[in-house]
Design a protein around this motif. Structure first.
Motif, PDB file in Angstrom:
ATOM      1  N   ILE A   1     -41.193  25.723   4.453  1.00 43.34           N
ATOM      2  CA  ILE A   1     -40.511  26.973   4.797  1.00 43.34           C
ATOM      3  C   ILE A   1     -41.502  27.925   5.471  1.00 43.34           C
ATOM      4  CG2 ILE A   1     -39.334  29.003   3.857  1.00 43.34           C
ATOM      5  CD1 ILE A   1     -38.372  27.166   1.537  1.00 43.34           C
ATOM      6  N   ARG A   2     -42.676  28.020   4.857  1.00 47.60           N
ATOM      7  CA  ARG A   2     -43.710  28.934   5.340  1.00 47.60           C
ATOM      8  C   ARG A   2     -44.253  28.490   6.694  1.00 47.60           C
ATOM      9  NH1 ARG A   2     -46.596  28.360   0.828  1.00 47.60           N
ATOM     10  NH2 ARG A   2     -48.143  27.087   1.883  1.00 47.60           N
TER      11      ARG A   2
ATOM     12  N   ASP B   1     -32.909  23.101   4.487  1.00 48.66           N
ATOM     13  CA  ASP B   1     -33.523  22.017   5.277  1.00 48.66           C
ATOM     14  C   ASP B   1     -34.754  21.477   4.559  1.00 48.66           C
ATOM     15  OD1 ASP B   1     -31.884  23.583   6.987  1.00 48.66           O
ATOM     16  OD2 ASP B   1     -32.865  22.717   8.746  1.00 48.66           O
ATOM     17  N   ALA B   2     -35.603  22.421   4.122  1.00 47.51           N
ATOM     18  CA  ALA B   2     -36.872  22.028   3.499  1.00 47.51           C
ATOM     19  C   ALA B   2     -36.623  21.185   2.259  1.00 47.51           C
ATOM     20  CB  ALA B   2     -37.675  23.271   3.147  1.00 47.51           C
ATOM     21  N   LYS B   3     -35.592  21.557   1.519  1.00 50.94           N
ATOM     22  CA  LYS B   3     -35.259  20.829   0.292  1.00 50.94           C
ATOM     23  C   LYS B   3     -34.883  19.375   0.620  1.00 50.94           C
ATOM     24  CE  LYS B   3     -33.881  20.354  -3.993  1.00 50.94           C
ATOM     25  NZ  LYS B   3     -34.682  20.599  -5.158  1.00 50.94           N
ATOM     26  N   ILE B   4     -34.025  19.226   1.605  1.00 54.27           N
ATOM     27  CA  ILE B   4     -33.560  17.870   1.951  1.00 54.27           C
ATOM     28  C   ILE B   4     -34.703  17.032   2.533  1.00 54.27           C
ATOM     29  CG2 ILE B   4     -32.056  16.597   3.550  1.00 54.27           C
ATOM     30  CD1 ILE B   4     -29.919  18.628   2.917  1.00 54.27           C
TER      31      ILE B   4
ATOM     32  N   PRO C   1     -39.759  22.539  15.056  1.00 54.29           N
ATOM     33  CA  PRO C   1     -39.382  22.220  13.668  1.00 54.29           C
ATOM     34  C   PRO C   1     -37.876  22.191  13.404  1.00 54.29           C
ATOM     35  CG  PRO C   1     -41.188  23.773  13.704  1.00 54.29           C
ATOM     36  CD  PRO C   1     -40.755  23.617  15.125  1.00 54.29           C
ATOM     37  N   LYS C   2     -37.149  23.178  13.910  1.00 56.11           N
ATOM     38  CA  LYS C   2     -35.721  23.230  13.565  1.00 56.11           C
ATOM     39  C   LYS C   2     -34.943  22.123  14.283  1.00 56.11           C
ATOM     40  CE  LYS C   2     -31.952  24.847  11.672  1.00 56.11           C
ATOM     41  NZ  LYS C   2     -31.505  24.068  10.511  1.00 56.11           N
TER      42      LYS C   2
END
Ligand code: ZN
Length: 479
Positions: free
Chosen positions: A309-310, A318-321, A342-343
């Motif tokens: 995230i940072r 997104d970061a979780k998945i 990144p996105k």
């Protein structure tokens, strides 16, 4: 009446040590039956167990990674029962004094973090494996393979905090991710290195008191855990609605029929006559050792998620998945190294990539599209070689064939049309075929614009550059 399920999970995870928990036999998987046994793991009279230090270290790692308190003194106990895969007539486990307790794991529920408590983590030995008449010649016989007997296990017992089959799935994925990040368990449910039993009950919504629970066994994939829970919750509600009572018992998940079947009455702890194993001294764990292990812990899923995230500025979802497995986070970062958006990378991974993998029930390390191929395809969209629309087809082809994106685009003739003349021709054709719509548009029905974009795309088989189509179409339609 509305009912609420209450679920607690017991997970057995095989620790990836080279030797067994109480003897020096190899733990290698898939060897000839009964070639990895000795007097200790086959329970010969007079043999004595000695605890494997590495196994204890792995269990401590898990305890620390799940915010548990590591108990300074834990005790191995004998759990007495008879079964042909258990040569000693008891399993060495832990009972009153487990290795670690009072921890938690965080899962995400509807975008919010939820804590699932870990009541305890204890160490124990695995049992052997029974084989029942697998070939026509051996139809009438049962065999036992003791290679697995004495392979180290940790049992992780959650609190009754889980409220739906989806939450159970989330919890299991998170726990498996932690084990894999720690490199102490492969987490393979089909091979049985990660096994889950579920305690489930239902109660009227708003009621404090728990209902009578059943224990579910024999679920060997995440999907089956969720399906078995769904079935069992519905079954219990139907029993209560019918004015009857749920019987406390152990039930087996029948994969083929998709139902749970009563197996036996639930045994209580006192049925096992636990007592401290007189052959093993209490396990005293030195604080310095624990601190040393704490310092050596790798980046865990939660920390990696926060770093993503940072560092990459992607949403928490997104970061979780992306960090749910070590291999998916590695895939993401490898792709990013080659294509630094990144996105965009996250969108493709969470969309097309995970959808295909899920459909085929594959893990990301079995994905035919490599990070390099994905990055190259994204570069082709960026430099205008292919349109975003065609990219979806390119991706499917890459997934199906494992081919290089450039080769696919070349072979299929999917290069984007940037030639204005060619696009204008397609526009004229579309307008010529639909004079009525042209007229309506010119009278102010601007909605028709989208229809023409679709027509032009159809003419060019989706290869026209959308930006150019928009510009040129506007000009032409105005007349
Ligand atoms: Zn042995």
């Amino acid at each position: 009446m509305e009912y609420e399920p209450v679920i607690g999970l017991e997970v057995h995870a095989q620790l990836e040590t080279r030797s067994k928990i109480f003897c020096g036999c190899s733990t290698a998987f898939g060897e000839e039956p009964n070639t990895q046994t000795c007097p200790v793991c086959t329970g010969q009279p007079g043999s004595l167990p000695v605890v494997n230090r590495k196994a204890v270290e792995f269990a401590i790692k898990l305890g620390l990674a799940t915010s548990c308190r590591i108990t300074p003194v834990s005790l191995f106990a004998r759990k007495n029962y008879f079964y042909p895969d258990l040569p000693k007539g008891y399993q060495i486990s832990m009972y009153e004094y487990p290795l670690a307790e009072h921890g938690f794991i965080e899962i995400m529920v509807d975008g919010e973090n939820k804590r699932i408590h870990i009541i305890r983590i204890h160490m124990e030995e695995d049992a052997g494996k029974l084989k029942h008449g697998e070939t026509p010649e051996t139809e009438a016989f049962s065999y036992v393979d003791f290679n697995r007997t004495g392979v180290p296990l940790v049992e992780i017992v959650s609190g009754p905090d889980i409220r739906s089959p989806e939450e159970a799935g989330e919890y299991l994925r998170e726990l498996r991710a932690i084990l894999q990040y720690l490199e102490i368990c492969t987490g393979d449910m089909e091979k049985g290195t990660f096994r889950c039993d579920a305690n489930v009950s239902v109660r009227p919504k708003g009621q404090e008191e728990f209902g009578t629970r059943t224990e579910l066994k024999n679920m060997n994939s995440f999907r089956h855990v969720e399906k078995a829970l769904e079935y069992e919750i519905k079954r219990q509600i139907a029993v209560l609605e019918g004015g009857e009572e749920v019987v406390q018992e152990t039930r087996l998940w029948d994969v083929d029929q998709g139902i749970t079947i009563s197996m036996r009455g639930k045994e209580e702890a006192h049925d096992y006559r636990y007592f401290p194993d007189p052959d093993l001294v209490p396990l005293r764990i030195d604080e310095q050792w624990v601190e040393g292990i704490r310092k050596s812990l790798p980046e865990l899923p939660k920390e990696k998620k926060e770093r993503f995230i940072r560092q990459y500025g992607i949403p928490e979802y997104d970061a979780k998945i992306l960090t749910i497995s070590k291999s998916s986070s590695a895939y993401y970062e490898e792709t990013l190294n080659l294509f630094d958006e990144p996105k965009t990378v996250s969108n493709w991974m969470m969309g097309d990539l995970l959808r295909e993998l899920k459909r085929d029930e594959r893990e990301i390390d079995q994905c035919p599209v490599t990070p390099r191929h994905l990055a190259e395809m994204l570069s082709m969209i960026k430099d205008g070689t292919i349109s975003g629309k065609i990219a979806k087809d390119v991706f499917e082809e890459m997934y199906r064939t494992g081919e290089h994106p450039e080769k696919i685009v070349r072979d299929k003739g999917w290069i984007q049309i940037l030639d204005e003349g060619e696009i204008e021709k397609a526009i004229e054709k579309a307008m010529g075929a639909n004079p009525k719509q042209v007229e309506d548009y010119r009278k102010g029905k601007e909605k028709i614009f989208g229809f023409f974009v679709g027509e032009v795309m159809k003419q060019t088989k989706g290869k026209a550059n959308p930006k150019l189509v928009n510009e040129l179409l506007k000009k032409k339609l105005k007349g």
